[in-house]
Design an enzyme around this catalytic site. Structure first.
Site, PDB file in Angstrom:
ATOM      1  N   GLY A  16     -53.463 -17.074  16.538  1.00 13.16           N
ATOM      2  CA  GLY A  16     -53.813 -15.732  16.109  1.00 13.16           C
ATOM      3  C   GLY A  16     -52.592 -14.826  16.077  1.00 13.16           C
ATOM      4  CB  THR A  48     -61.408 -27.407  23.714  1.00 16.60           C
ATOM      5  OG1 THR A  48     -61.661 -26.009  23.457  1.00 16.60           O
ATOM      6  CG2 THR A  48     -61.274 -27.606  25.207  1.00 16.60           C
ATOM      7  CB  ILE A  93     -55.043 -16.701  25.226  1.00 16.58           C
ATOM      8  CG1 ILE A  93     -55.546 -18.124  25.534  1.00 16.58           C
ATOM      9  CG2 ILE A  93     -53.536 -16.682  25.032  1.00 16.58           C
ATOM     10  CD1 ILE A  93     -55.113 -18.702  26.845  1.00 16.58           C
ATOM     11  N   GLY A  94     -55.957 -13.663  25.145  1.00 20.45           N
ATOM     12  CA  GLY A  94     -55.674 -12.287  24.727  1.00 20.45           C
ATOM     13  C   GLY A  94     -54.665 -12.221  23.586  1.00 20.45           C
ATOM     14  N   GLY A 104     -66.037 -26.479  17.084  1.00 19.24           N
ATOM     15  CA  GLY A 104     -66.763 -26.220  18.310  1.00 19.24           C
ATOM     16  C   GLY A 104     -67.095 -27.551  18.963  1.00 19.24           C
ATOM     17  N   GLY A 105     -66.248 -27.959  19.903  1.00 17.36           N
ATOM     18  CA  GLY A 105     -66.561 -29.154  20.672  1.00 17.36           C
ATOM     19  C   GLY A 105     -66.270 -30.480  20.013  1.00 17.36           C
ATOM     20  CB  CYS A 141     -60.777 -12.649  18.968  1.00 17.42           C
ATOM     21  SG  CYS A 141     -59.861 -13.102  20.449  1.00 17.42           S
TER      22      CYS A 141
HETATM   23  C1  LIG Z   1     -57.185 -21.462  24.472  1.00 19.83           C
HETATM   24  C2  LIG Z   1     -57.824 -21.086  23.180  1.00 19.83           C
HETATM   25  C3  LIG Z   1     -57.234 -20.137  22.348  1.00 19.83           C
HETATM   26  C4  LIG Z   1     -57.807 -19.758  21.150  1.00 19.83           C
HETATM   27  N1  LIG Z   1     -57.199 -18.836  20.346  1.00 19.83           N
HETATM   28  C5  LIG Z   1     -57.756 -18.503  19.152  1.00 19.83           C
HETATM   29  C6  LIG Z   1     -57.115 -17.585  18.274  1.00 19.83           C
HETATM   30  O1  LIG Z   1     -56.027 -17.089  18.531  1.00 19.83           O
HETATM   31  N2  LIG Z   1     -57.748 -17.239  17.112  1.00 19.83           N
HETATM   32  C7  LIG Z   1     -58.956 -17.785  16.768  1.00 19.83           C
HETATM   33  O2  LIG Z   1     -59.511 -17.461  15.731  1.00 19.83           O
HETATM   34  N3  LIG Z   1     -59.571 -18.692  17.577  1.00 19.83           N
HETATM   35  C8  LIG Z   1     -58.999 -19.058  18.746  1.00 19.83           C
HETATM   36  N4  LIG Z   1     -59.635 -19.977  19.553  1.00 19.83           N
HETATM   37  C9  LIG Z   1     -60.924 -20.553  19.122  1.00 19.83           C
HETATM   38  C10 LIG Z   1     -60.752 -21.942  18.494  1.00 19.83           C
HETATM   39  O3  LIG Z   1     -59.971 -21.879  17.334  1.00 19.83           O
HETATM   40  C11 LIG Z   1     -62.120 -22.559  18.173  1.00 19.83           C
HETATM   41  O4  LIG Z   1     -62.792 -21.731  17.254  1.00 19.83           O
HETATM   42  C12 LIG Z   1     -63.012 -22.698  19.390  1.00 19.83           C
HETATM   43  O5  LIG Z   1     -62.248 -23.033  20.526  1.00 19.83           O
HETATM   44  C13 LIG Z   1     -64.102 -23.746  19.217  1.00 19.83           C
HETATM   45  O6  LIG Z   1     -63.576 -25.031  19.000  1.00 19.83           O
HETATM   46  P1  LIG Z   1     -63.325 -26.103  20.182  1.00 19.83           P
HETATM   47  O7  LIG Z   1     -64.608 -26.201  20.971  1.00 19.83           O
HETATM   48  O8  LIG Z   1     -62.957 -27.358  19.482  1.00 19.83           O
HETATM   49  O9  LIG Z   1     -62.226 -25.583  21.015  1.00 19.83           O
HETATM   50  C14 LIG Z   1     -59.040 -20.352  20.762  1.00 19.83           C
HETATM   51  C15 LIG Z   1     -59.630 -21.314  21.586  1.00 19.83           C
HETATM   52  C16 LIG Z   1     -59.050 -21.697  22.777  1.00 19.83           C
HETATM   53  C17 LIG Z   1     -59.732 -22.709  23.626  1.00 19.83           C
END
Ligand SMILES: Cc1cc2nc3c(=O)[nH]c(=O)nc-3n(C[C@H](O)[C@H](O)[C@H](O)COP(=O)(O)O)c2cc1C
Ligand SMILES: Cc1cc2nc3c(=O)[nH]c(=O)nc-3n(C[C@H](O)[C@H](O)[C@H](O)COP(=O)(O)OP(=O)(O)OC[C@H]3O[C@@H](n4cnc5c(N)ncnc54)[C@H](O)[C@@H]3O)c2cc1C
Ligand SMILES: Cc1cc2nc3c(=O)[nH]c(=O)nc-3n(C[C@H](O)[C@H](O)[C@H](O)COP(=O)(O)OP(=O)(O)OC[C@H]3O[C@@H](n4cnc5c(N)ncnc54)[C@H](O)[C@@H]3O)c2cc1C
Ligand SMILES: Cc1cc2nc3c(=O)[nH]c(=O)nc-3n(C[C@H](O)[C@H](O)[C@H](O)COP(=O)(O)O)c2cc1C
Ligand code: FES
Ligand code: FES
Lengths: 304, 256, 304, 256
Positions: free
Chosen positions: A46, A267, A71-72, A244-245, A130
């Site tokens: 981001g 993740t 993370i912010g 997502g997952g 976010c």
């Molecule tokens: C540590 C972390 C940081 C993330 N930072 C962003 C980000 O900066 N911008 C964004 O749109 N999504 C961010 N996401 C969301 C992921 O892109 C994704 O949409 C979400 O984690 C679901 O997928 P996952 O279950 O495979 O992780 C972040 C997720 C994680 C875990």
């Protein structure tokens, strides 16, 4: 010979497996572990107009088959991203999608304007979901249909590259939410962002993450992501990047059957840096095993 | 280059101080490993915990590495049950290890808790480099002290059951009064509060000091930004990644 | 001597551990396994005006540390519940809360009127967040602030017993959601119901449950439940029954620290029929170990 | 009364037909167990799968019970790795078993797939009660046939590699033509499609028929309503719980 290629909202990818924003930095660290060129695309961290320090640690906590993060949006700001991060990625042969975040539609538009004119940027992912930054009004932008419309319109007006709007499933009317983004001109959707969650350490009685509330990701949320993609696929015509997952190829196939044209691995990269690479090769094997000529034949093919 | 490998467990046994010592055959070139680096382990192949557990490298013995760990919760609980011959996914080597600044002939090593693991690793390296070494170890009580292979280590325990009664920094303070600040360097690893106190003593005596930090880590490879600690910069502070920018930092640069 | 007693919205319970609606039937089957009197209360299966056959099977699917269900509110109808189910439960010494579902505010009011006048019924839980039945409009009732207000008001107008409004976290403005229920007169809140999710069998390519979309429950959703309870506790004054993924005493304590006055055990009863009983005794031990005189000292005591 | 106990595994070994046979010391009174009842097992104490796995009771040998199972997925995968001496949480006995209607002197037992497990259990019981028994077993091929302890069983395999080539209902059809409908009763357990076909044959020959159904179960004790099957009622159909109202139903009552 199976065909893994996709063309999603005009972006050509050699396969539908991409790295999710915030889970792959700006590519450099993972390029040290595997060959990025194996993947369909990378969606980088981001990016905001100005550099952001991010939130106070602890920023993550483990939950049942998932994790919370806050993370912010720590990032060096758009100028540094353009100067230092994108040029590095241009040495690879894969589309770069930049994930953008702002506090107002003008900020989103400013980011879109400059980034979409940057060589090496193939698309934008507009993060209006976010859970880790605070806006003027209480909720996420994507929890207001008006904000979705305004921001999407503003970004689309100036963008030279395809625009994916990234949404959360934490809304009262999900179908209206996705339709609003489509009507406002989104070229595609990214579904889903993390869900707002919290965990408390019962020994110290403190929230496990400093920011109190964080975003839940990982296998735990997969059923919600599948449902969101399925509902979106049946509500809009624009293509969807499902996430997502997703951990293994089965998860990727499930997302595609639900309606995703591409899948993003988030993740899972943390616990298995090779997850995305394995999914890309796994998809090929899956198509061969199931005698499917092309990966696009999976999208939306759940049988009711 | 970081690599992920299926490491074969050679042994996994209880040792002193309540620690477990595991030796893993790691196919990546253990010769390139530097003391202070770490690995992350997938303690449960498919189940929980999902997230890898970071572990400092305790011994570098190509093609093997060893770790020294305490049984704390879910991850280390599973780790402690693993048997020789089983395999475990090892990602590493990760992070930047300790470096010996130019012109330093002697080193003071400070270890607290499992921080003793990279410190013991560094000890072997410095010994080979013929650096003069002083070691101080802190613990709550005698049963938690690990000093195997660290001859001459001075101990401080909070209850006085081993060595001096007090904190490891009390010991360090005394040592610092006797050594030359320009040819010495302090290396510390342990709980954050200890590192902070060590940094203070080092600063007071104007001795160069490197500390190895810990933080909650989700990825271990620099992509998630979960493991940050604050470093001083002109404008105030900046969050840096412990896993990639560290875990070893110059104590003076940290914004405690 | 630790005190586990609570008085929640006027309902006295010997401890804060209750059985969640839809996961304990009408008590009889579990009474065959353990002594119901050990628990704080029982919230019986969703009851409707007329008998309901429920949805077609398969009705459940396992997910990562959770499960999807789409039972579809199979129940014998309010008349049979009053005639056969409640009298049986009166032989036990624990408050009975009846979970009610309807298609309109009038149906909810009709249910509340008759049930709240039934001997042996101590409270009502108004389920306006069930993902498994379809209403005239698309979403859940609790996804519309107006519906929340109307149904709550209608129920409160006729109910002789305390009314808990059961909500979902799948809303755009959660704080407004809980505030609306409070303003409309709810005596307490039940948080959270299952989250809408879906799973696809990639071999058959069919949804794993016949109803396509189901409700996600179990440990996977705990962080979302904790967050919801925390936000609600800081938004309203009425007490909260917290639920979502509670398996052990640690989970119960976490919910109470977040703001719950009582906790409901749902899915855990399926994989460990004794889960609720263990939590009740575990809470006692926890209070003793932590030298807390009363369980009410936990509620909302997360330290920021 | 249903009970949950930590059962000790006595043995857990591969047997014929690709099945595993596990004997568990179950502290609840195995003497009250009836053929056709089942137990649910927590195949992973704290991890996944979360949900218990239902298993028909194969042998009743107080204080032991035995199960016969196939390694299919996550739950039975873990089960197959368990070793004698380990314990497993067993909830049971669950459901209603088979009953012998008044005046029936002979029984035809039909087993398909793991349905052979409760059928074998029933066989022992009927033998003790001196009921005349005919057994028919259906399978895809020879390697999937379990007939141990079932002397005289007639086999039908789809590929003809064991017994008759064809479906188990072809065998059953032939048998039914020879037996008296008033003194016989059919008991069947197996895949739903097989049960449906068996029910049809039974109806045609007007022979009383009990089938043991399967369904996805979340609780196994009647509280979740996940495991329903449709039974005919005047107004159409009604969903009944396989775990508690069954698993054994009168074939004529089912709304296939
Ligand atoms: C540590 C972390 C940081 C993330 N930072 C962003 C980000 O900066 N911008 C964004 O749109 N999504 C961010 N996401 C969301 C992921 O892109 C994704 O949409 C979400 O984690 C679901 O997928 P996952 O279950 O495979 O992780 C972040 C997720 C994680 C875990
Ligand atoms: C760079 C680094 C090196 C480490 N080296 C060692 C070592 O050599 N020997 C050793 O015994 N331990 C070491 N640790 C700590 C070790 O990773 C944790 O003690 C261990 O993860 C506990 O995990 P668990 O699953 O048993 O406990 P849990 O309580 O289940 O862990 C819960 C969470 O907390 C994290 N965690 C718990 N304690 C710590 C801690 N002190 N520091 C960081 N994260 C923690 C875990 O990673 C996990 O995410 C190191 C940590 C870091 C960051
Ligand atoms: C009343 C009853 C008695 C049973 N008795 C036996 C037995 O004696 N021997 C035996 O081998 N199996 C038996 N089964 C089926 C057995 O429970 C499943 O084969 C087993 O659960 C597969 O689980 P898994 O975790 O290995 O597979 P997975 O594929 O991981 O299971 C996924 C899900 O499907 C369910 N499931 C899978 N197959 C079946 C099935 N055929 N019927 C019902 N649920 C299923 C599981 O319970 C689980 O919820 C019985 C099922 C029921 C309902
Ligand atoms: C099988 C099943 C049936 C349920 N039926 C109802 C119901 O009838 N009414 C209701 O308000 N909630 C119902 N719920 C929701 C639970 O009461 C609870 O809110 C939810 O499952 C979250 O808690 P848990 O994670 O502990 O299960 C049901 C849940 C499950 C799993
Ligand atoms: S642990 Fe992910 S950046 Fe350090
Ligand atoms: S499995 Fe729960 S009612 Fe049958």
């Amino acid at each position: 010979m199976v065909n893994l290629k996709i063309n999603i909202a005009g972006i050509k990818m050699k396969n539908p497996v991409v790295l999710a924003s915030g889970t792959c930095g700006f590519g450099k660290e993972l390029a040290d572990i595997f060959d990025l060129n194996i993947l369909g695309a990378i969606i980088v961290k981001g990016t905001t107009l100005l550099p952001r320090a991010g939130n106070k640690p602890p920023r993550v906590a483990e939950t049942y088959f998932g994790m919370l993060n806050s993370i912010g949006l720590q990032n060096p700001g758009v100028a540094a991203v353009i100067k230092e991060k994108i040029p590095y990625l241009r040495s690879f042969n894969l589309p770069v999608i930049v994930n953008i975040s702002g506090n107002s539609k003008d900020e989103y538009a400013a980011l879109a304007k400059v980034l979409s004119r940057t060589e090496g940027v193939s698309g934008l992912e507009v993060n209006i979901s976010c859970p880790n930054i605070k806006h003027k009004h209480a909720g996420l932008f994507c929890q207001s249909l008006r904000d979705i419309a305004e921001i999407t319109t503003a970004v689309k007006r100036v963008s030279k590259v395809p625009v994916f709007v990234k949404l959360s499933a934490e809304v009262s009317d999900f179908k209206q939410t996705v339709k609003t983004a489509e009507r406002a001109g989104a070229d595609g959707l990214s579904l889903i962002n993390t869900l707002r969650g919290m965990a408390i350490d019962i020994k110290t009685r403190r929230p496990k993450i400093a920011n109190v509330i964080g975003g839940l990701s990982g296998p735990a949320i997969k059923p919600i992501g599948i449902r969101a993609v399925y509902e979106a696929y049946n509500s809009v015509k624009i293509p969807i990047i499902g996430m997502g997952g997703i951990t293994g190829v089965e998860d990727a196939v499930e997302y595609m059957l639900a309606g995703a044209s591409a899948v993003a691995v988030g993740t899972a990269t943390f616990y298995d840096p090779f997850a995305s690479v394995k999914i890309a090769s796994g998809l090929k094997a899956y198509l061969e095993r199931n005698k499917l000529s092309s990966v696009i034949k999976l999208t939306g093919k759940v049988t009711l | 280059m970081k690599k992920i490998i299926e490491g074969r467990i050679i042994f996994n046994e209880k040792t002193s101080g309540g620690y477990y010592n595991m030796r893993i055959k790691a196919a990546w070139n253990a010769e390139n490993v530097v003391p202070g680096q770490f690995v992350t382990l997938k303690t449960n192949e498919n189940g929980m915990p999902l997230i890898r557990r970071p572990m400092g490298i305790f011994k570098i013995a190509p093609p093997h590495i060893e770790i020294l760990y305490k049984k704390i919760g879910s991850g280390t609980g599973l780790l402690s049950k693993m048997k020789p011959g089983e395999t475990i996914s090892v990602l590493g080597p990760l992070g930047n290890g300790f470096t010996l600044p130019e012109g330093r002939k002697s080193a003071i090593l400070v270890g607290g808790g499992y921080g003793i693991s990279p410190i013991a690793c560094l000890y072997e390296e410095l010994k080979r480099k013929k650096v003069k070494i002083l070691i101080v170890i802190g613990a709550k009580n005698k049963s938690l002290v690990f000093k195997k292979g660290l001859p001459g280590a001075k101990i401080a325990t909070e209850d006085g059951s081993d060595g001096m009664k007090g904190l490891v920094t009390d010991l360090l303070e005394k040592l610092c009064q006797k050594v030359s600040c320009s040819t010495n360097v302090i290396y510390a690893c342990g709980p954050e509060q200890m590192l902070k106190a060590v940094a203070k003593v080092a600063k007071k005596h104007n001795i160069s000091c490197s500390v190895s930090m810990e933080a909650l880590m989700a990825c271990g490879v620099g992509v998630c930004l979960s493991c940050v600690c604050a470093l001083k910069v002109k404008s105030g502070f900046e969050y840096k990644r412990v896993c990639t920018d560290g875990p070893v930092f110059d104590a003076g640069e940290l914004d405690w």
